[in-house]
Design an enzyme around this catalytic site. Structure first.
Site, PDB file in Angstrom:
ATOM      1  N   ARG A 157       9.372  -1.696  -6.092  1.00 57.36           N
ATOM      2  CA  ARG A 157       9.440  -0.838  -7.363  1.00 57.36           C
ATOM      3  C   ARG A 157       8.585  -1.363  -8.455  1.00 57.36           C
ATOM      4  O   ARG A 157       8.314  -2.747  -8.495  1.00 57.36           O
ATOM      5  CB  ARG A 157      10.762  -0.660  -7.797  1.00 57.36           C
ATOM      6  N   LYS A 191      17.729  -3.538  -7.927  1.00 56.02           N
ATOM      7  CA  LYS A 191      18.606  -2.975  -8.591  1.00 56.02           C
ATOM      8  C   LYS A 191      19.989  -3.492  -8.583  1.00 56.02           C
ATOM      9  O   LYS A 191      20.293  -3.993  -7.525  1.00 56.02           O
ATOM     10  CB  LYS A 191      18.754  -1.461  -8.268  1.00 56.02           C
ATOM     11  N   HIS A 199       5.830   4.883  -7.302  1.00 56.59           N
ATOM     12  CA  HIS A 199       6.795   5.213  -6.496  1.00 56.59           C
ATOM     13  C   HIS A 199       6.427   6.135  -5.032  1.00 56.59           C
ATOM     14  O   HIS A 199       7.009   5.983  -4.105  1.00 56.59           O
ATOM     15  CB  HIS A 199       8.007   5.966  -7.202  1.00 56.59           C
ATOM     16  N   ARG A 205       5.709   3.331  -2.813  1.00 60.96           N
ATOM     17  CA  ARG A 205       6.829   3.102  -2.428  1.00 60.96           C
ATOM     18  C   ARG A 205       7.284   4.008  -1.089  1.00 60.96           C
ATOM     19  O   ARG A 205       7.641   3.561   0.013  1.00 60.96           O
ATOM     20  CB  ARG A 205       8.066   2.746  -3.374  1.00 60.96           C
ATOM     21  N   HIS A 210      17.869  -0.801  -0.635  1.00 60.10           N
ATOM     22  CA  HIS A 210      18.724   0.454  -0.783  1.00 60.10           C
ATOM     23  C   HIS A 210      20.263  -0.218  -0.757  1.00 60.10           C
ATOM     24  O   HIS A 210      20.176  -0.683   0.492  1.00 60.10           O
ATOM     25  CB  HIS A 210      18.141   1.590   0.185  1.00 60.10           C
ATOM     26  N   TYR A 239      14.012   9.983   4.209  1.00 57.19           N
ATOM     27  CA  TYR A 239      12.787   9.717   4.978  1.00 57.19           C
ATOM     28  C   TYR A 239      12.870  10.338   6.085  1.00 57.19           C
ATOM     29  O   TYR A 239      11.683  10.519   6.875  1.00 57.19           O
ATOM     30  CB  TYR A 239      12.404   8.397   4.933  1.00 57.19           C
TER      31      TYR A 239
END
Length: 311
Positions: free
Chosen positions: A155, A179, A254, A257, A280, A289
């Site tokens: 990120r 995150k 992104h 990414r 994630h 994806y």
């Protein structure tokens, strides 16, 4: 205690106990303040005990009809973010504060349109990565940044926080805090490691940040922290080279990414490994994806299945 004070307590809980990022807390504050303001103007309810499904239904209707200053309605995904924040707040009241209120399980999330993923194919990635002119330190820095983004799937917030002593160029790996303060290991390609090394060799400073600005006044205080590139700077760098490359879509950090994840899956990586590399928390986030890779598999089937071949 008033709802307003409880919302403040909840935001502090997210920061201290859950380790949420300032951006996450900022968004939750905005979403919950909108709920509280709507409640103040449209309902006599002031206590958590009085929140019920009918009230939430009316609030969701309000969000669906809400218009920005330019007259554009809230996107479905933005409406969902408001409801996610409300559900998290209700769960906090029930579990952490033992305050009776509506169960978050009774608040359904709005149905969302299938998420569209913008990514670059192999030829487009090559055009982008080869677009910086590497005759000076800025070009080398930008080349290293682009290679690192595509190599790691970082990120932009994770990229700008990198320090020189954090990146092991010999092992071609390093740890990042993503995150929710979740730690993970990311890996550099041989090419990315080489370009970072070339960039650092050309630097004539010992500042802590891995990627710094090379224009304006030099500020050596605090190990050159003021020299660190910002997220906006990285976004501008990526956008500049995307336009220079003549790419047909708007490209952001992104996008790289997304391209990183798509490249791995198309070339045979399993989705659980990609989930770990992206950081994630839920496999459902990574599964977006599969729509992309399913199209790729369909092309393979069409090209190689015996019943598709022409006589």
């Amino acid at each position: 205690m008033s709802l307003e004070l409880l919302i403040t307590d909840f935001l502090e809980y997210l920061e201290i106990e859950k380790g949420c990022s300032p951006l996450t807390i900022r968004d939750y504050r905005r979403y919950l303040e909108r709920f509280h303001n709507w409640l103040t103007e449209n309902s006599p309810i002031t206590k958590p005990e009085d929140i019920n499904q009918e009230l939430v239904r009316r609030y969701r209707l309000y969000l669906a009809h809400l218009r920005a200053r330019d007259g554009i309605p809230l996107k479905r995904v933005t409406q969902s973010y408001h409801i996610v924040a409300l559900r998290a707040f209700l769960r906090y009241l029930l579990v952490q504060r033992d305050i009776p209120t509506l169960s978050p399980d009774k608040v359904e999330l709005p149905k969302q349109d299938p998420r569209s993923i913008a990514f670059l194919n192999t030829e487009q990635v090559e055009r982008l990565l080869n677009s910086p002119k590497i005759s000076n330190v800025i070009g080398l820095r930008d080349k290293a940044i682009l290679e690192t983004l595509f190599s790691t799937g970082l990120r932009v917030s994770e990229l700008v926080s990198l320090n020189r002593d954090q990146v092991d160029l010999e092992r071609k790996e390093f740890g990042v805090k993503g995150k929710g303060n979740k730690l993970r290991v990311v890996f550099l390609s041989d090419t990315a490691a080489q370009w970072i090394e070339r960039y650092l060799r050309l630097r004539q400073d010992h500042f802590k940040p891995l990627f710094i600005r090379h224009s304006g006044k030099v500020d050596a205080r605090n190990n050159g922290e003021k020299m660190r590139l910002t997220a906006r700077s990285i976004q501008n760098i990526v956008s500049k080279y995307a336009k220079r490359s003549g790419l047909p879509i708007e490209v952001t950090p992104h996008t790289l990414r997304h391209s990183f994840a798509t490249d791995l899956l198309i070339n045979g990586a399993d989705i659980r490994s990609v989930q770990e590399m992206l950081g994630h928390e839920s496999i459902r986030t990574t599964q977006v994806y599969t729509h992309v890779t399913n199209r790729h598999l369909k092309e393979i089937h069409k090209a190689f299945h015996s019943r598709n071949r022409q006589e």
